[in-house]
Design a protein around this motif. Sequence first.
Motif, PDB file in Angstrom:
ATOM      1  N   ALA A 237      68.397  29.101  20.418  1.00  0.00           N
ATOM      2  CA  ALA A 237      69.179  29.990  21.196  1.00  0.00           C
ATOM      3  C   ALA A 237      68.491  30.421  22.654  1.00  0.00           C
ATOM      4  CB  ALA A 237      69.108  31.020  20.390  1.00  0.00           C
ATOM      5  N   ILE A 242      71.186  32.501  24.828  1.00  0.00           N
ATOM      6  CA  ILE A 242      71.931  33.411  23.722  1.00  0.00           C
ATOM      7  C   ILE A 242      71.134  34.010  23.105  1.00  0.00           C
ATOM      8  CG2 ILE A 242      74.351  32.244  24.220  1.00  0.00           C
ATOM      9  CD1 ILE A 242      73.664  30.778  21.515  1.00  0.00           C
ATOM     10  N   MET A 245      71.725  36.837  20.608  1.00  0.00           N
ATOM     11  CA  MET A 245      72.440  36.488  19.296  1.00  0.00           C
ATOM     12  C   MET A 245      71.656  35.619  18.373  1.00  0.00           C
ATOM     13  SD  MET A 245      76.173  35.633  21.309  1.00  0.00           S
ATOM     14  CE  MET A 245      76.794  36.689  22.632  1.00  0.00           C
ATOM     15  N   TYR A 248      72.170  36.493  14.586  1.00  0.00           N
ATOM     16  CA  TYR A 248      73.393  36.407  13.915  1.00  0.00           C
ATOM     17  C   TYR A 248      73.502  34.908  13.469  1.00  0.00           C
ATOM     18  CZ  TYR A 248      74.076  40.876  15.670  1.00  0.00           C
ATOM     19  OH  TYR A 248      74.051  42.157  16.159  1.00  0.00           O
ATOM     20  N   PHE A 249      72.866  34.004  13.840  1.00  0.00           N
ATOM     21  CA  PHE A 249      73.007  32.408  13.290  1.00  0.00           C
ATOM     22  C   PHE A 249      73.075  32.464  11.723  1.00  0.00           C
ATOM     23  CE2 PHE A 249      71.609  28.332  11.754  1.00  0.00           C
ATOM     24  CZ  PHE A 249      72.386  27.346  12.565  1.00  0.00           C
ATOM     25  N   GLY A 296      76.628  27.148  24.340  1.00  0.00           N
ATOM     26  CA  GLY A 296      76.677  28.717  24.435  1.00  0.00           C
ATOM     27  C   GLY A 296      76.949  29.044  22.928  1.00  0.00           C
ATOM     28  N   ALA A 297      77.563  30.322  22.827  1.00  0.00           N
ATOM     29  CA  ALA A 297      77.350  31.155  21.383  1.00  0.00           C
ATOM     30  C   ALA A 297      78.637  30.155  20.450  1.00  0.00           C
ATOM     31  CB  ALA A 297      77.784  32.223  21.624  1.00  0.00           C
ATOM     32  N   TYR A 300      77.505  27.126  18.726  1.00  0.00           N
ATOM     33  CA  TYR A 300      76.094  27.424  17.921  1.00  0.00           C
ATOM     34  C   TYR A 300      76.524  28.269  16.825  1.00  0.00           C
ATOM     35  CZ  TYR A 300      71.728  30.048  17.521  1.00  0.00           C
ATOM     36  OH  TYR A 300      70.262  30.366  17.231  1.00  0.00           O
ATOM     37  N   PHE A 301      77.453  28.953  16.726  1.00  0.00           N
ATOM     38  CA  PHE A 301      78.108  29.707  15.376  1.00  0.00           C
ATOM     39  C   PHE A 301      78.733  28.930  14.601  1.00  0.00           C
ATOM     40  CE2 PHE A 301      77.148  33.591  18.009  1.00  0.00           C
ATOM     41  CZ  PHE A 301      75.974  33.865  17.317  1.00  0.00           C
TER      42      PHE A 301
END
Length: 396
Positions: A237, A242, A245, A248-249, A296-297, A300-301
């Motif tokens: 990350a 990021i 964040m 939050y993964f 980016g996020a 990733y999520f």
Amino acid sequence: MNKTKLWTKDFIGVSAGNFFLFMTFYFLLVTLPVYILQGQGGTEAQAGLVTTVFLIAAILIRPFAGQWIGMFGRKKVFVTSLFLYLVTMILYLVATNFNALLALRFFQGSSFGMATTAAGAIVANIIPDSRRGEGMGYFVLSNNLAMAIGPFAGLTLFNGWGMSAAYIACIVISVIAFIIGLSLVADHSGSARLGSMFRLKLHPKHLFEKSALPIALTGAFFSVGYASILSFVPVYAEELNIDGMASYFFIVYAVLLVLSRPFTGRWFDQYGENIIIIPSIILFAVGLIVLSLADGAVLYFVAAGMIGIGWGTLFPSFQTIAIARARPERKATATATFLSFYDFGIGVGAVVIGAAVAGMGFKTVYASLAVYVLIGILVYMTAAKTKKEKHHSLSL
């Protein structure tokens, strides 16, 4: 009495105890390395060693824990190990140097290995056979929820109030786990005297459950890949800019897993292993590919959700198979066998993947791991074939 009832007092109790136990594990997994680097002026090698020593101790104790469960009973071993775990947690407050901390991690890893083996044995004994996949899935969900909440809460507490506050929180949580352990129904499966705990059988056939070995080795194969998530996703990350964040993964991971759990466990029981395991392997691999493509996020999520459903379904499925294959009196040893190989895979994976990332970078490593996981379909099918051949030979 309803033989198919799953949500009994003991099932809820041991799952809750397991949740609180793993909460403290993940609390310290993320905070101790930072504390050693920042608070004690230690090296990266020392920071890694506190986790390695803990896992080694857990791996070494589990084969013996299986025998102790047979001697003394599931509840006695569970409660005793939770008490020892609590004692070691209290001692963190007076561990003022690295050597003392390292010794403490070894003893705590031993009690953790005993407790998780006993918890698995208790659950294997109380889940109805017709709901074994569903029940084991919900039990393992307690680990997953702890993995989502523990690191987030641990880092928040550590960054706000320091390591002493994190220790005190872990002590309180360990007390809750111990009280829950005491509340479980008495287990009369073992009645040996205390002096017999050192009269252990050291032959491999007594330390490991042979019927669980094929699926335990399969679990170890996949846990090597999972080590890349557990150990390196927060670092990845940072590379993606990021890092704020990163915690939050595992929240996304757990939410998607919770949403899928009512279906996957039930389908495992209704339609069989392959219907659940093979699609889960593919989803795990696709999640790794998406992770390798992340810039980016968003991706990733997305990867977090896919891996949460994929690996989060594979782990309890493999553990269910390991326990189901064993005779009733060997289920504790089967649990110990599976978890020992799983932890070994995590340990090996952390070292190998760490070296690979240094040479190739995260994106290449995660893409390569996707191929590795897909190869795991052949590994799993080989283990499944071994089971069928053994069953056929016994029926002749």
